[in-house]
Design an enzyme around this catalytic site. Structure first.
Site, mmCIF file in Angstrom:
data_model
loop_
_atom_site.group_PDB
_atom_site.id
_atom_site.type_symbol
_atom_site.label_atom_id
_atom_site.label_comp_id
_atom_site.label_asym_id
_atom_site.label_seq_id
_atom_site.Cartn_x
_atom_site.Cartn_y
_atom_site.Cartn_z
ATOM 1 N N ASN A 1 15.452 137.282 -70.363
ATOM 2 C CA ASN A 1 14.596 137.691 -71.476
ATOM 3 C C ASN A 1 15.505 138.268 -72.555
ATOM 4 O OD1 ASN A 1 12.778 138.828 -73.233
ATOM 5 N ND2 ASN A 1 11.982 140.359 -71.794
ATOM 6 N N TRP A 2 15.691 137.500 -73.623
ATOM 7 C CA TRP A 2 16.651 137.905 -74.656
ATOM 8 C C TRP A 2 16.076 138.973 -75.591
ATOM 9 C CZ3 TRP A 2 19.013 132.501 -76.368
ATOM 10 C CH2 TRP A 2 19.715 131.961 -75.281
ATOM 11 N N LYS A 3 14.802 139.248 -75.477
ATOM 12 C CA LYS A 3 14.147 140.277 -76.317
ATOM 13 C C LYS A 3 14.488 140.026 -77.796
ATOM 14 C CE LYS A 3 14.207 143.258 -72.299
ATOM 15 N NZ LYS A 3 14.267 144.596 -71.725
ATOM 16 N N HIS B 1 5.013 142.232 -70.759
ATOM 17 C CA HIS B 1 6.249 143.009 -70.619
ATOM 18 C C HIS B 1 5.981 144.467 -70.997
ATOM 19 C CE1 HIS B 1 10.308 144.449 -71.137
ATOM 20 N NE2 HIS B 1 10.688 143.433 -70.389
ATOM 21 N N GLU C 1 7.581 146.475 -72.695
ATOM 22 C CA GLU C 1 7.809 146.785 -74.115
ATOM 23 C C GLU C 1 6.621 146.352 -74.964
ATOM 24 O OE1 GLU C 1 11.577 144.823 -74.138
ATOM 25 O OE2 GLU C 1 12.316 146.377 -72.775
ATOM 26 N N GLU D 1 8.631 144.890 -62.838
ATOM 27 C CA GLU D 1 9.673 145.563 -63.609
ATOM 28 C C GLU D 1 9.338 147.046 -63.707
ATOM 29 O OE1 GLU D 1 11.945 142.627 -66.300
ATOM 30 O OE2 GLU D 1 10.218 143.306 -67.418
ATOM 31 N N GLY E 1 16.682 148.587 -68.784
ATOM 32 C CA GLY E 1 17.664 148.975 -69.797
ATOM 33 C C GLY E 1 18.278 150.339 -69.574
ATOM 34 N N SER F 1 17.637 146.316 -64.900
ATOM 35 C CA SER F 1 19.076 146.574 -64.713
ATOM 36 C C SER F 1 19.702 145.722 -63.603
ATOM 37 C CB SER F 1 19.322 148.069 -64.469
ATOM 38 O OG SER F 1 18.924 148.818 -65.607
ATOM 39 N N GLY G 1 17.340 141.336 -68.524
ATOM 40 C CA GLY G 1 17.429 141.692 -69.944
ATOM 41 C C GLY G 1 18.877 141.691 -70.404
ATOM 42 N N GLY G 2 19.496 142.874 -70.454
ATOM 43 C CA GLY G 2 20.840 143.021 -71.015
ATOM 44 C C GLY G 2 21.857 142.041 -70.458
HETATM 45 P P1 13P Z 1 17.323 145.011 -68.322
HETATM 46 O O1 13P Z 1 17.867 143.941 -67.406
HETATM 47 O O2 13P Z 1 18.117 145.155 -69.584
HETATM 48 O O3 13P Z 1 17.105 146.300 -67.611
HETATM 49 O O4 13P Z 1 15.877 144.506 -68.816
HETATM 50 C C1 13P Z 1 14.982 144.036 -67.882
HETATM 51 C C2 13P Z 1 13.840 143.430 -68.615
HETATM 52 O O5 13P Z 1 13.101 144.116 -69.284
HETATM 53 C C3 13P Z 1 13.655 141.980 -68.503
HETATM 54 O O6 13P Z 1 12.426 141.602 -69.026
#
Ligand code: 13P
Length: 255
Positions: free
Chosen positions: A9-11, A97, A99, A169, A175, A215, A236-237
């Site tokens: 997920n590149w956000k 998600h 967020e 999640e 993150g 993470s 994510g990251g």
């Molecule tokens: P991180 O891997 O950066 O913690 O993010 C997870 C995420 O929100 C994937 O949708």
């Protein structure tokens, strides 16, 4: 048999050119791997979806959207419909998600509508949910997750479940560098699978892929993915760096 999935997920990261470069790098490295039936997914932001999709030569890397509006069309400034996504060949969408829930006030009710729109359009949803830190500390995490799943998904018919991927999640792990331990992930994933089984039976529950997100890194992916009810990850990251993402894909493929 349920499918293993590693989804990036590149956000709100990567401009157009960076997105295409990252996707092509992933594709070329994935071509040298035995993916062992692992689905590899990337989710660029809306404006980069078509460019990324068109830049990829084959189906080894799937391109999916990060969100979608529930309405068919109309006066929803700034929003994107299922039909729009499908018109550029996007068949899967991440929904719910944390967020989106936190910063854009997406409610369980709106998410149930979005799930319905996905199903009406023969698309697939990667449905996200998870507890915040206070819920975990007060031992309320199972209740929170049960409620999120029931409100968005328990009106589904049996056949709908083939179009659903679940993604647990825990918000406190997103993150933050803090990961759920493999045991915490397994406990929750087993709980989720039992919850689905309690309403839909074992066959459907056994077939639904449940991803862990929060993470995930190359250094912890293998241990988390090796748990029996963890079917891969939503990343994510670490999905923004080709080597890290490939490390995570390799961990899933090696299982
Ligand atoms: P991180 O891997 O950066 O913690 O993010 C997870 C995420 O929100 C994937 O949708």
């Amino acid at each position: 048999m349920r499918t293993k999935i590693v989804a990036g997920n590149w956000k709100m990261n990567n401009n157009y050119e960076d997105s295409i470069k990252l996707a092509k790098d992933i594709e070329s490295k994935a071509a040298n791997l035995n993916l062992n039936n692992t689905r590899v997914i990337v989710a660029p932001t809306f404006v980069n979806l078509k460019g990324v999709k068109d830049s990829l030569g084959n189906a080894s890397v799937e391109v999916v959207a990060q969100n979608m509006h529930q309405a068919k069309n109309g006066a929803y400034t700034g929003e994107i419909s299922a039909e729009m996504l499908q018109s550029i060949g996007i068949k899967t969408v991440i929904l719910g998600h944390s967020e989106r829930r936190t910063y854009f006030n997406e409610t369980d009710e709106a998410l149930a509508e979005k799930i319905n729109t996905v199903l009406e359009n023969n698309m697939e949803a990667i449905f996200c949910f998870g507890e915040v830190l206070e819920d975990r500390k007060s031992d309320n995490h199972f209740n929170v997750v049960e409620s999120q799943i029931k409100k968005a998904l328990f009106h589904l018919k049996d056949a709908d479940w083939k179009s659903i991927v679940l993604a647990y999640e825990p918000v406190w792990a997103i993150g933050t560098g803090e990961t759920a331990s493999p045991e915490q992930a397994q406990d929750m994933h087993a709980f989720i699978r039992n919850l689905v089984a309690s309403k839909y039976g074992d066959a459907i529950a056994d077939n639904v892929s449940i991803l862990y997100g929060g993470s995930v890194k190359p250094s912890n992916a293998q241990e988390i993915f090796s748990k029996p009810d963890v079917d891969g990850g939503l990343i994510g990251g670490a999905a923004l760096n080709v080597d890290d993402f490939m490390g995570i894909i390799t961990a899933a493929a090696n299982l």
